[in-house]
Write an enzyme that holds these catalytic residues in place. Structure first.
Site, PDB file in Angstrom:
ATOM      1  N   HIS A 127      39.479  -8.608  70.131  1.00  0.00           N
ATOM      2  CA  HIS A 127      39.408  -9.862  70.895  1.00  0.00           C
ATOM      3  C   HIS A 127      38.930 -10.989  69.986  1.00  0.00           C
ATOM      4  O   HIS A 127      38.598 -10.754  68.830  1.00  0.00           O
ATOM      5  CB  HIS A 127      38.544  -9.710  72.153  1.00  0.00           C
ATOM      6  CG  HIS A 127      37.090  -9.473  71.924  1.00  0.00           C
ATOM      7  ND1 HIS A 127      36.589  -8.321  71.332  1.00  0.00           N
ATOM      8  CD2 HIS A 127      36.000 -10.246  72.206  1.00  0.00           C
ATOM      9  CE1 HIS A 127      35.273  -8.393  71.284  1.00  0.00           C
ATOM     10  NE2 HIS A 127      34.889  -9.559  71.795  1.00  0.00           N
TER      11      HIS A 127
ATOM     12  N   HIS B 185      36.336 -13.149  69.831  1.00  0.00           N
ATOM     13  CA  HIS B 185      34.969 -13.605  69.533  1.00  0.00           C
ATOM     14  C   HIS B 185      34.664 -13.538  68.040  1.00  0.00           C
ATOM     15  O   HIS B 185      35.109 -12.631  67.344  1.00  0.00           O
ATOM     16  CB  HIS B 185      33.947 -12.786  70.336  1.00  0.00           C
ATOM     17  CG  HIS B 185      33.933 -13.138  71.800  1.00  0.00           C
ATOM     18  ND1 HIS B 185      33.476 -12.290  72.773  1.00  0.00           N
ATOM     19  CD2 HIS B 185      34.340 -14.264  72.443  1.00  0.00           C
ATOM     20  CE1 HIS B 185      33.576 -12.882  73.955  1.00  0.00           C
ATOM     21  NE2 HIS B 185      34.111 -14.071  73.784  1.00  0.00           N
TER      22      HIS B 185
ATOM     23  N   ASP C 188      32.100 -12.741  66.297  1.00  0.00           N
ATOM     24  CA  ASP C 188      31.446 -11.566  65.703  1.00  0.00           C
ATOM     25  C   ASP C 188      32.428 -10.407  65.517  1.00  0.00           C
ATOM     26  O   ASP C 188      32.085  -9.373  64.946  1.00  0.00           O
ATOM     27  CB  ASP C 188      30.218 -11.137  66.522  1.00  0.00           C
ATOM     28  CG  ASP C 188      30.542 -10.721  67.943  1.00  0.00           C
ATOM     29  OD1 ASP C 188      31.302 -11.459  68.619  1.00  0.00           O
ATOM     30  OD2 ASP C 188      30.054  -9.668  68.392  1.00  0.00           O
ATOM     31  N   HIS C 189      33.691 -10.601  65.937  1.00  0.00           N
ATOM     32  CA  HIS C 189      34.739  -9.587  65.756  1.00  0.00           C
ATOM     33  C   HIS C 189      35.849 -10.058  64.830  1.00  0.00           C
ATOM     34  O   HIS C 189      36.431  -9.258  64.097  1.00  0.00           O
ATOM     35  CB  HIS C 189      35.336  -9.199  67.124  1.00  0.00           C
ATOM     36  CG  HIS C 189      34.310  -8.604  68.035  1.00  0.00           C
ATOM     37  ND1 HIS C 189      34.258  -7.270  68.331  1.00  0.00           N
ATOM     38  CD2 HIS C 189      33.249  -9.175  68.672  1.00  0.00           C
ATOM     39  CE1 HIS C 189      33.206  -7.036  69.108  1.00  0.00           C
ATOM     40  NE2 HIS C 189      32.583  -8.176  69.331  1.00  0.00           N
TER      41      HIS C 189
ATOM     42  N   HIS D 146      36.121  -8.696  79.527  1.00  0.00           N
ATOM     43  CA  HIS D 146      35.178  -9.375  78.624  1.00  0.00           C
ATOM     44  C   HIS D 146      35.823 -10.666  78.132  1.00  0.00           C
ATOM     45  O   HIS D 146      35.233 -11.740  78.194  1.00  0.00           O
ATOM     46  CB  HIS D 146      34.828  -8.438  77.478  1.00  0.00           C
ATOM     47  CG  HIS D 146      33.929  -9.031  76.437  1.00  0.00           C
ATOM     48  ND1 HIS D 146      32.619  -9.369  76.683  1.00  0.00           N
ATOM     49  CD2 HIS D 146      34.152  -9.339  75.131  1.00  0.00           C
ATOM     50  CE1 HIS D 146      32.090  -9.866  75.574  1.00  0.00           C
ATOM     51  NE2 HIS D 146      32.995  -9.862  74.620  1.00  0.00           N
TER      52      HIS D 146
ATOM     53  N   ASP E 182      34.294  -4.860  72.834  1.00  0.00           N
ATOM     54  CA  ASP E 182      33.197  -5.189  73.753  1.00  0.00           C
ATOM     55  C   ASP E 182      33.569  -4.891  75.205  1.00  0.00           C
ATOM     56  O   ASP E 182      33.076  -5.542  76.127  1.00  0.00           O
ATOM     57  CB  ASP E 182      32.815  -6.677  73.633  1.00  0.00           C
ATOM     58  CG  ASP E 182      32.091  -6.992  72.335  1.00  0.00           C
ATOM     59  OD1 ASP E 182      31.770  -6.064  71.576  1.00  0.00           O
ATOM     60  OD2 ASP E 182      31.847  -8.194  72.093  1.00  0.00           O
TER      61      ASP E 182
ATOM     62  N   HIS F 240      28.915  -2.700  69.353  1.00  0.00           N
ATOM     63  CA  HIS F 240      27.513  -3.128  69.273  1.00  0.00           C
ATOM     64  C   HIS F 240      26.550  -1.970  69.492  1.00  0.00           C
ATOM     65  O   HIS F 240      26.844  -1.047  70.249  1.00  0.00           O
ATOM     66  CB  HIS F 240      27.202  -4.195  70.340  1.00  0.00           C
ATOM     67  CG  HIS F 240      27.841  -5.520  70.078  1.00  0.00           C
ATOM     68  ND1 HIS F 240      27.228  -6.502  69.328  1.00  0.00           N
ATOM     69  CD2 HIS F 240      29.032  -6.031  70.464  1.00  0.00           C
ATOM     70  CE1 HIS F 240      28.021  -7.570  69.277  1.00  0.00           C
ATOM     71  NE2 HIS F 240      29.127  -7.303  69.954  1.00  0.00           N
TER      72      HIS F 240
HETATM   73 FE    FE Z   1      30.847  -8.693  70.291  1.00  0.00          FE
HETATM   74 ZN    ZN Z   2      32.841 -10.125  72.430  1.00  0.00          ZN
END
Ligand code: FE
Ligand code: ZN
Length: 262
Positions: free
Chosen positions: A58, A60, A62-63, A116, A135, A173
């Site tokens: 996805h 985001h 942090d990905h 998400h 996530d 995570h």
């Molecule tokens: Fe994440």
């Molecule tokens: Zn995420």
């Protein structure tokens, strides 16, 4: 079933609590959700491996935040969700697409798992029994509903929990301890859950990772896969969080409760 025994998954920790997943054998590697390029380049260099591809679940940061820096160094295809507009994606994917990496003996099957985010996808390796779910499903929990609805998320989680119990859940995570702290509040009389909570507390005290878990453990202990269990419904009613009897309402009430749980 042919299983490539040298194929393995290595967790590359990043930021406070992310796991970036490196899938590799002695000669090749692909990465799932490289939020940061630095740790991935270090992991590749220490194993003297080239990067063959980038896979995203996805949008985001942090990905996907490490994609452009990785592309500066590696001229590789980038696979990602067709329903999300992520810079650098060359191969948009959606439900039932297959991605094969012959050099790794790796065959990934794509599932749409919105909730998400609106276009979130998961990658399933049916020979190895590996699930890369970003996530969507976490060890002991699930992702927040940033873009999707509770109804979408319950359908997405149902797709994942339809996989066999021995699937390894490579979520993105290390949230397991706080997730289980919530879970034991929701379902205090679940013995498997209490045992897992104790195990996870001990593992975290030793500084160990608790990911991957198995799908079987999740089905026994994760409240977001168990929202239709009578004991959970009762807790929600007793605490004034649920008046309707629809299972999806129970899921929504649980997710809402977890959002403010400390
Ligand atoms: Fe994440
Ligand atoms: Zn995420």
């Amino acid at each position: 079933m042919s299983v490539n025994r040298s194929l393995q998954v290595t967790a590359v920790p990043a930021f406070a609590d992310n796991y970036l997943w490196l899938i590799h054998n002695e000669q090749h590697a692909v990465v799932v959700d490289p939020g940061d390029a630095g740790p991935i380049n270090e992991a590749l260099a220490s194993r003297q491996l080239p990067l063959d591809a980038i896979l995203l679940t996805h949008h985001h940061a942090d990905h996907a935040g490490g994609v452009s820096e990785l592309l500066n160094r590696w001229n590789v295809p980038v696979y990602g969700p067709a329903k999300e507009n992520i810079a650098g994606v060359t191969h948009p994917l959606s439900e039932n697409d297959n991605v094969n990496f012959a050099q790794l003996g790796l065959a990934l099957h794509v599932l749409d798992v919105p909730g998400h985010t609106a276009g979130h996808i998961a990658y399933v390796e049916h020979n190895q029994h590996w699930l890369f779910c970003g996530d969507t499903l976490f060890a002991g929990g699930c992702g927040r509903l940033f873009e999707g609805t509770a109804a979408q998320m319950t359908q997405s989680l149902a797709k994942l929990s339809a996989l066999a119990n021995d699937f390894k859940v490579y979520c993105a995570h290390e949230y397991t301890l706080s997730n289980l702290r919530f879970a034991v509040t929701v379902e205090p009389n679940n013995a498997a859950l209490s045992a897992r909570f104790t195990q996870v507390q001990a593992a975290r005290d030793r500084g160990e990772s608790t990911v991957p878990s198995t799908l079987g453990e999740e089905k026994q202990t994760n409240p977001f896969l168990r929202y239709d269990q009578p004991a959970i419904i009762q807790t929600l009613r007793d605490t004034g969080r649920l008046s309707h009897a629809e299972p999806v309402e129970a899921f929504a009430a649980l997710r809402e409760w977890k959002n403010s749980f400390r």
